[in-house]
Write a protein that holds these residues in place. Structure first.
Motif, PDB file in Angstrom:
ATOM      1  N   UNK A  80      81.929  19.201 -27.636  1.00 47.24           N
ATOM      2  CA  UNK A  80      81.434  19.243 -29.009  1.00 47.24           C
ATOM      3  C   UNK A  80      79.922  19.359 -29.046  1.00 47.24           C
ATOM      4  N   UNK A  81      79.246  18.644 -28.143  1.00 51.50           N
ATOM      5  CA  UNK A  81      77.784  18.726 -28.085  1.00 51.50           C
ATOM      6  C   UNK A  81      77.330  20.146 -27.760  1.00 51.50           C
ATOM      7  N   UNK A  82      78.030  20.781 -26.803  1.00 55.12           N
ATOM      8  CA  UNK A  82      77.690  22.149 -26.436  1.00 55.12           C
ATOM      9  C   UNK A  82      77.912  23.117 -27.586  1.00 55.12           C
ATOM     10  N   UNK A 134      80.267  34.427 -23.270  1.00 59.79           N
ATOM     11  CA  UNK A 134      78.813  34.543 -23.343  1.00 59.79           C
ATOM     12  C   UNK A 134      78.350  33.811 -24.599  1.00 59.79           C
ATOM     13  N   UNK A 135      77.427  32.859 -24.437  1.00 61.90           N
ATOM     14  CA  UNK A 135      77.011  32.035 -25.573  1.00 61.90           C
ATOM     15  C   UNK A 135      76.414  32.870 -26.700  1.00 61.90           C
ATOM     16  N   UNK A 136      75.395  33.663 -26.363  1.00 59.53           N
ATOM     17  CA  UNK A 136      74.698  34.438 -27.388  1.00 59.53           C
ATOM     18  C   UNK A 136      74.256  35.781 -26.823  1.00 59.53           C
ATOM     19  N   UNK A 137      74.402  36.816 -27.642  1.00 59.69           N
ATOM     20  CA  UNK A 137      73.849  38.123 -27.282  1.00 59.69           C
ATOM     21  C   UNK A 137      73.197  38.721 -28.517  1.00 59.69           C
ATOM     22  N   UNK A 138      71.905  39.059 -28.380  1.00 56.14           N
ATOM     23  CA  UNK A 138      71.154  39.696 -29.465  1.00 56.14           C
ATOM     24  C   UNK A 138      70.926  41.160 -29.097  1.00 56.14           C
ATOM     25  N   UNK A 139      71.227  42.052 -30.029  1.00 55.25           N
ATOM     26  CA  UNK A 139      71.089  43.485 -29.752  1.00 55.25           C
ATOM     27  C   UNK A 139      69.775  44.077 -30.231  1.00 55.25           C
ATOM     28  N   UNK A 157      68.976  40.715 -25.685  1.00 54.27           N
ATOM     29  CA  UNK A 157      68.644  39.379 -25.187  1.00 54.27           C
ATOM     30  C   UNK A 157      69.944  38.606 -24.975  1.00 54.27           C
ATOM     31  N   UNK A 158      70.124  38.102 -23.749  1.00 57.09           N
ATOM     32  CA  UNK A 158      71.294  37.302 -23.415  1.00 57.09           C
ATOM     33  C   UNK A 158      70.835  35.853 -23.301  1.00 57.09           C
ATOM     34  N   UNK A 159      71.575  34.951 -23.931  1.00 61.18           N
ATOM     35  CA  UNK A 159      71.131  33.559 -23.979  1.00 61.18           C
ATOM     36  C   UNK A 159      72.246  32.610 -23.572  1.00 61.18           C
ATOM     37  N   UNK A 160      71.903  31.655 -22.721  1.00 61.85           N
ATOM     38  CA  UNK A 160      72.808  30.583 -22.319  1.00 61.85           C
ATOM     39  C   UNK A 160      72.252  29.281 -22.891  1.00 61.85           C
ATOM     40  N   UNK A 161      73.084  28.555 -23.636  1.00 65.13           N
ATOM     41  CA  UNK A 161      72.664  27.315 -24.278  1.00 65.13           C
ATOM     42  C   UNK A 161      73.235  26.124 -23.524  1.00 65.13           C
ATOM     43  N   UNK A 162      72.396  25.190 -23.154  1.00 68.58           N
ATOM     44  CA  UNK A 162      72.842  24.021 -22.398  1.00 68.58           C
ATOM     45  C   UNK A 162      72.421  22.745 -23.146  1.00 68.58           C
ATOM     46  N   UNK A 163      73.421  22.027 -23.658  1.00 67.36           N
ATOM     47  CA  UNK A 163      73.149  20.737 -24.292  1.00 67.36           C
ATOM     48  C   UNK A 163      73.426  19.631 -23.293  1.00 67.36           C
ATOM     49  N   UNK A 164      72.666  18.583 -23.349  1.00 65.88           N
ATOM     50  CA  UNK A 164      72.855  17.469 -22.417  1.00 65.88           C
ATOM     51  C   UNK A 164      71.550  16.744 -22.216  1.00 65.88           C
ATOM     52  N   UNK A 165      71.347  16.264 -20.972  1.00 66.13           N
ATOM     53  CA  UNK A 165      70.091  15.585 -20.666  1.00 66.13           C
ATOM     54  C   UNK A 165      69.248  16.382 -19.680  1.00 66.13           C
TER      55      UNK A 165
END
Length: 465
Positions: free
Chosen positions: A230-232, A261-266, A271-279
């Motif tokens: 859920x955090x991710x 794939x978390x995010x892709x902007x055209x 732009x390819x984006x990886x999102x990492x939630x945590x510590x």
């Protein structure tokens, strides 16, 4: 305390003419007879509603004939040259009344006059006198004086294209809030309204921006009860919203999940984006992004900018992997800083310029460099505008009736006397052209025979915090 007046009569005008007067789009009316300057009267719409919204005081009345340039008069009012010519053919003269309009605190309903069309352009008696005051003028003193001066001298409008744009969007203002905001801003810029163009107060709809770093860095959020999944998901959603807010075109087909794939902007560039939630960001994050990106985007992945957004400080191994794979890593707070800059100064983020700062490795310091650069450029622009304002205030009496204008050299000399680094005429001219665009509207421009003879005048401030 404002003096009160009793008004027993009303001038009957077309509904559209009265609306234009109330909106500040015009300060003139076309009565059928000469109106004595100083005379006060209500504005009676020639329709079946019989609702009076405003009253007016005649400041000037001119008698015009066909020798006057009707094309310029048309551009300064709401009437077409064809209509003005038709009126002249019927009555030989135009009675042009300059009206200072004041809004009533509430609508005044009166009985309908059955012969109202016959009274068009004439005075009618009101069933009951209205008690009014000058509390709520449509235009403030300075704005009205400028508009009156322009109409008296028949000076052509400075921004005809912007007036056409306002007319085009006027019908959209009821159903589309964004169109109404643009309409209000254009009218304020053109002098059709006394409202000031200012940076808007914090919008409750933008409160989500304060949660960007909290959702990405769980050591900040302290949400021990939330699952990692859920955090991710929460962070991916707010990162998507952030990139879209910055101006990227975020493709909806890529929304993370297992193996996704978390995010892709055209646009404006891939732009390819990886999102990492945590510590902290896991050491394997770069390898995961490479694997998933190649699977989904094939050869297009190699041409895309690669970005990982997450909490904490990257480990030595993670930074090395990012350098080798040409992947940028930024902290969640850097993303929030970019969005906050865009909120503070809409349009301040130039994504094409930002791309130059998205270098391999940990680049939070590069993001800070970009933000500092953007804020310095905004400060410079505010200083230039302030210089033009200061010059215009040196002769207050003249500035009450017309826009004082100044050459590039005059503005550059005034700026260089109090600021560093010093600027050249060419650099100042480039900035002045930017400020005098109808899309920005901080300064006005009177075009000369060449760039060095252009003249500029103050319209509105560029506040900075």
């Amino acid at each position: 305390m404002n003096q009160q007046f009793s008004i027993p009569t009303a001038l009957c005008l077309p509904v559209l003419d009265i609306e234009a007067l109330i909106q500040g789009r015009t300060i003139a009316a076309l009565p059928k007879m000469f109106i004595r300057p100083g005379q006060r009267f209500a504005l009676y719409p020639a329709d079946s509603s019989a609702s009076i919204k405003a009253w007016a005081k005649c400041e000037l009345c001119q008698i015009l004939d066909e020798t006057k340039p009707l094309d310029i008069l048309s551009k300064l009012t709401i009437w077409t040259p064809k209509l003005l010519k038709e009126i002249l053919q019927k009555q030989q003269y135009l009675f042009l009344a300059y009206l200072r309009v004041y809004q009533l605190p509430q609508l005044q309903e009166i009985s309908v006059n059955p012969n109202i069309q016959e009274k068009l352009g004439k005075f009618v008696s009101l069933p009951n006198s209205l008690t009014v005051s000058e509390t709520t003028p449509v235009l403030n003193d300075r704005t009205f004086a400028q508009r009156k001066h322009q109409l008296e001298k028949l000076e052509p409008p400075l921004h005809p294209e912007l007036e056409e744009l306002q007319s085009a969007i006027a019908s959209l203002t009821i159903s589309q809030p964004a169109a109404k905001q643009l309409d209000d801003d254009i009218k304020a810029f053109l002098g059709w309204s006394s409202d000031k163009l200012i940076i808007k107060q914090p919008d409750a709809n933008l409160a989500w921006i304060n949660d960007i770093a909290k959702l990405g860095d769980r050591s900040i959020e302290k949400d021990e009860g939330k699952s990692n999944y859920q955090a991710g998901t929460d962070f991916e959603i707010i990162a998507r919203r952030s990139l879209d807010f910055l101006g990227f075109k975020v493709e909806e087909n890529y929304k993370g999940g297992a193996g996704g794939l978390d995010l892709f902007c055209s646009q404006p560039y891939p732009l390819v984006c990886e999102c990492k939630a945590g510590k902290s960001i896991p050491d394997r994050a770069v390898e995961e992004l490479d694997r998933i990106g190649k699977r989904h985007l094939k050869e297009n992945y190699l041409q895309a900018v690669r970005l990982i957004i997450g909490p904490g400080k990257p480990t030595k191994n993670l930074k090395e992997s990012a350098e080798i794979s040409k992947t940028s890593i930024i902290n969640v707070m850097s993303l929030q800083k970019l969005v906050e800059l865009q909120v503070k100064y809409p349009g301040a983020i130039n994504l094409v310029e930002l791309k130059q700062y998205l270098q391999p490795g940990q680049i939070d310091y590069k993001i800070d460099e970009y933000i500092d650069k953007a804020e310095r450029e905004i400060k410079l622009r505010s200083q230039i505008i302030t210089v033009v304002k200061e010059l215009s205030e040196q002769d207050n009496e003249s500035s009450k009736t017309t826009h004082q204008s100044f050459t590039v050299t005059e503005i550059r000399v005034h700026y260089n006397a109090t600021h560093n680094p010093r600027l050249t005429d060419e650099a100042v001219h480039d900035l002045l052209i930017e400020f005098s665009s109808p899309l920005t509207g901080y300064l006005g421009r009177r075009k000369g025979s060449d760039w060095n003879s252009d003249r500029f005048y103050f319209l509105r401030d560029l506040p900075i915090n």
